[in-house]
Design a protein around this motif. Structure first.
Motif, PDB file in Angstrom:
ATOM      1  N   HIS A 266      -4.386  -5.824   1.394  1.00 14.19           N
ATOM      2  CA  HIS A 266      -3.750  -5.903   0.079  1.00 14.19           C
ATOM      3  C   HIS A 266      -3.763  -7.370  -0.360  1.00 14.19           C
ATOM      4  O   HIS A 266      -2.903  -8.155   0.052  1.00 14.19           O
TER       5      HIS A 266
ATOM      6  N   THR B  33     -12.757   1.848  -0.543  1.00 16.91           N
ATOM      7  CA  THR B  33     -12.400   2.000  -1.952  1.00 16.91           C
ATOM      8  C   THR B  33     -10.942   1.631  -2.214  1.00 16.91           C
ATOM      9  O   THR B  33     -10.555   1.383  -3.353  1.00 16.91           O
TER      10      THR B  33
ATOM     11  N   VAL C   5      -7.740  -3.624  -2.184  1.00 13.66           N
ATOM     12  CA  VAL C   5      -7.243  -3.430  -3.554  1.00 13.66           C
ATOM     13  C   VAL C   5      -5.730  -3.657  -3.565  1.00 13.66           C
ATOM     14  O   VAL C   5      -5.014  -3.168  -2.690  1.00 13.66           O
TER      15      VAL C   5
END
Length: 760
Positions: free
Chosen positions: A656, A203, A207
């Motif tokens: 990232h 999750t 990101v």
């Protein structure tokens, strides 16, 4: 207090190589370092929960991850925090980062040392930091279950909260820490057995969360080495000799320096570590006064054995060594190239060269040294805390256990801060004047005394059969040996011909993933260059020159046999034998770059061309699969304009995305800078270029378009800081040939060389 579990092995970077502590009141774990009085251990308060040596959760719920890697703008501290946070289940806004000291508990699990380089950080720490997060989550869940009186298996962890859906009870991480219920410890086998998330369950990983170091770097609270101030501190400015290495100081006349207000003393370095020779430090109350005093010193030198050497003499020596049958050691020895050359239908030979290159990070080298009793404190940003601490200790004449390294943020490193030369004048000046001393290099100091990328000479010979198939390749690489200079045997590689260890960081990349049945690679140490230009590791290391030769030669072979260079590479990436797996991933990146660039699908104007290259940087065992298509325009004068660089890279698991793209873009531009603009030269034993007027990296006005395709396939995370550096130069060189038929074999590529090649 819970006990410290320390495990060592020779396996991959997993929990068996990490030291974990899961419990409360972790105030030990400092080994011999802890026994030294006066050292700041920088441990969390006893009421904090420390699931591992790498992070702590405070009673307010804030999670501070300690980064054991140097953060020089690549945001590795945030990356480590993001990996921990994913498995821990914390809220990203609760995460904080800190930088590790040289406390032995922070030693790297794989190398036994704190070192940042090789694009290793994420790939070598991903599993360990993931398990650290999972261990913390498990301990917190069991603590919360005990506090709430519910089964641990029924609890859900999300955003720093542990909840029990059935009873609607919940506890925050802060609540559990304050309760003192998180006390679970893990055996190494239990840690290894922890079930981690699969990529489809992530999750947070994948990101582009806000980087944790940006706020402090923008509001000025982040401290770089150049920012350090300690009570009673004075300043030192170095006077360096005209010879890069080997000079000695004959005399110092400080009569004019004594007239400078605030001047304290001129200190001639006596560096038993051999890192510096012929240096003097002018010490004064202010940096401005120290610089004035340094300029006023009259120092006479004995130039030493390297005082007459030049780039030309280093190249001549490299060619001489390459011509000797018994020089060097074999890095690769597959089949029998010499026999294959004898029966080959076509044989090609070519020489490839690179010149000296300088790191030149924006924050000049600096260090502050302070003695507190028997303890030496060093404040500096460095990439190799273990070695740097030993260098500082050697300069001070003390045991390394009495040295405390205070790691600072780095204003650029790129391999330059793997060396600790800046600590030596600070240490010896502080010892001489009895006060803390801060030394800041001028740009001129930094450039002329850089541990530079070495000048290299490579000879490549290729043999093809009647169908144009590559059947033999021999590759000789002659250079200074940067890693051998460190004097750390574990960083050297046994040669395959049993002639002794070699510096694989001068030949990595030459052991490519192409299938060639007869393949030799010989690593040859240029002792003259090694002594005259002590070399270091510059971003991309050996693949920055080995792939320049390999990928250029592949194009030369393709052209000589009438084949498309990209399709020729694809035919060699068949995954046979030891190349299984890796060749396919490299082939995919090449196809991705070709597709994004439109390679082979566009009719280009006269004087324009596209060129390809694909690499497995950095090392074969830690490869990141990267390909580039360069689009160039070449004027009749030979001037080259790089219009576009298209780079595809397979990173396995991307932590990232924005950071990965930024690093790949930056690496590609650095590669272009090395390919086209950067060159340092040795004359009379000294580096001629002293500032950015004569050493000329890529300017903003010369920027091409850069397109990046990141392939994230859920495989093990790879590194991204360096690989794209290595692929750009050969892609540009190959594009120039496709544009105007001019083959260039020397870096940097100059208009003069291109024009001459156009006429040849």
């Amino acid at each position: 207090m819970n006990s410290h579990v320390k495990i060592t092995s020779s396996g991959p970077a997993d929990l068996s190589r990490r030291s974990f502590l899961v419990g409360t009141a972790a105030t030990g774990l400092v080994l011999g370092y802890a026994a030294v009085p006066g050292i700041d251990q920088a441990l969390a308060a006893p009421s904090s929960f420390e699931p591992s040596v790498w992070y702590a959760i405070a009673p307010d719920g804030l999670v501070t991850v300690t980064c054991g890697k140097a953060d020089m703008g690549q945001h590795i501290a945030s990356t480590m925090a993001q990996i921990v946070c994913e498995e821990l289940g914390a809220k990203w806004s609760d995460m904080r980062v800190a930088l590790a000291s040289n406390d032995p508990k922070f030693n790297d699990p794989v190398l036994g040392a704190q070192i940042t380089g090789g694009s290793w950080s994420t790939m070598m720490n991903f599993d360990a930091m993931s398990r650290a997060g999972a261990a913390g989550r498990t301990a917190l869940v069991e603590g919360a279950a005990a506090a709430m009186g519910v089964p641990a298996g029924e609890l859900v962890v999300r955003n720093s909260v542990i909840s029990h859906p059935k009873s609607k009870k919940s506890m925050s991480f802060a609540d559990v820490v304050k309760s003192g219920k998180a006390t679970k410890t893990f055996t190494p086998d239990e840690l290894k057995a922890l079930k981690l998330k699969s990529p489809d369950q992530y999750t947070l990983i994948g990101v582009s969360v806000p980087q944790l170091d940006i706020p402090s770097k923008t509001n000025g609270t982040a401290k770089y080495g150049i920012d350090v101030m300690v009570p009673g501190m004075v300043h030192g400015a170095v006077v360096t000799p005209p010879v890069r290495y080997g000079a000695t100081v004959k005399s110092v006349d400080d009569s004019a320096a004594k007239k400078v207000p605030g001047f304290i003393k001129a200190v001639t370095l006596d560096d038993k570590t051999g890192t510096t020779t012929g240096w003097v430090v002018a010490v004064a109350n202010t940096y401005a006064s120290a610089k004035k005093a340094a300029a006023a010193l009259k120092v006479s030198y004995d130039g030493g054995p390297n005082a007459k050497l030049s780039s030309e003499s280093l190249f001549a020596e490299a060619k001489r060594l390459q011509g000797l049958d018994d020089s060097g050691q074999f890095f690769v020895k597959d089949g029998d190239p010499n026999a294959a050359f004898g029966t080959a239908a076509k044989v090609l030979e070519a020489e490839y060269t690179t010149n000296i290159n300088i790191h030149a990070p924006m924050e000049p080298m600096n260090a502050t040294a302070e003695f507190k009793g028997d303890i030496l404190h060093i404040y500096s940003g460095n990439q190799f805390a273990t070695r740097s601490g030993a260098i500082a200790a050697g300069a001070a004449g003390i045991d390394p256990k009495y040295v405390v390294m205070h790691q600072m943020w780095l204003g650029g490193g790129f391999g330059r801060r793997l060396d600790a030369d800046m600590m030596i004048p600070a240490v010896q000046a502080a010892k001489a004047v009895g006060k803390p001393v801060k030394v800041i290099y001028t740009r001129e100091n930094d450039m002329t005394m850089d541990f530079s990328r070495p000048l290299t000479y490579q000879k490549v010979k290729a043999g093809m059969d009647g169908d144009g198939k590559l059947v033999a390749l021999s590759h000789d690489v002659v250079s200074a040996w940067p890693t051998a200079r460190w004097g750390i045997p574990d960083f050297l590689t046994p040669s395959v011909d049993k002639k002794g260890p070699l510096d694989s960081f001068t030949v990595n990349g030459s052991d490519f993933f192409y299938t060639v049945p007869n393949h030799y690679v010989r690593a040859i140490k240029n002792e003259m260059a090694h002594n005259a230009t002590p070399s270091g590791q510059l971003r991309s290391v050996a693949p920055g020159w080995t792939f320049w030769a390999v990928e250029s030669m592949l194009d030369e072979i393709a052209n000589a046999t009438g084949k498309d260079p990209a399709q020729f590479r694809i035919s060699l990436l068949d995954g046979a034998g030891k190349n299984d797996g890796g060749a396919q991933r490299l082939r995919n990146t090449l196809l991705a770059a070709m597709g994004l660039a439109g390679y082979g699908t566009k009719k280009l104007p006269k004087g324009e061309g596209m060129g390809v290259a694909c690499v497995s940087s950095q090392e074969r065992a830690t490869a990141s699969w990267t390909a580039c298509v360069a689009h160039v325009a070449v004027a009749p004068s030979g001037e080259v304009t790089v219009k576009k660089l298209t780079v595809a890279t397979d990173v396995g698991t991307q932590v990232h995305p924005d950071n990965i793209r930024a690093q790949v873009e930056g690496a590609a531009l650095w590669g272009m800078s090395l390919a086209m603009f950067e060159k340092a030269t040795l004359k009379d034993g000294g580096i001629e270029q002293t500032n950015f007027d004569s050493y000329t990296p890529l300017r903003m006005s010369q920027m091409p378009e850069v397109a990046v395709n990141v392939i994230a396939n859920g495989e093990k995370a790879t590194g991204v800081g360096e690989p794209a550096v290595t692929v750009v130069a050969p892609a540009i060189g190959n594009a120039i040939f496709n544009a105007v038929g001019a083959r260039v074999r020397a870096l940097p590529i100059t208009a003069e060389a291109v024009k001459a090649a156009m006429k040849a």
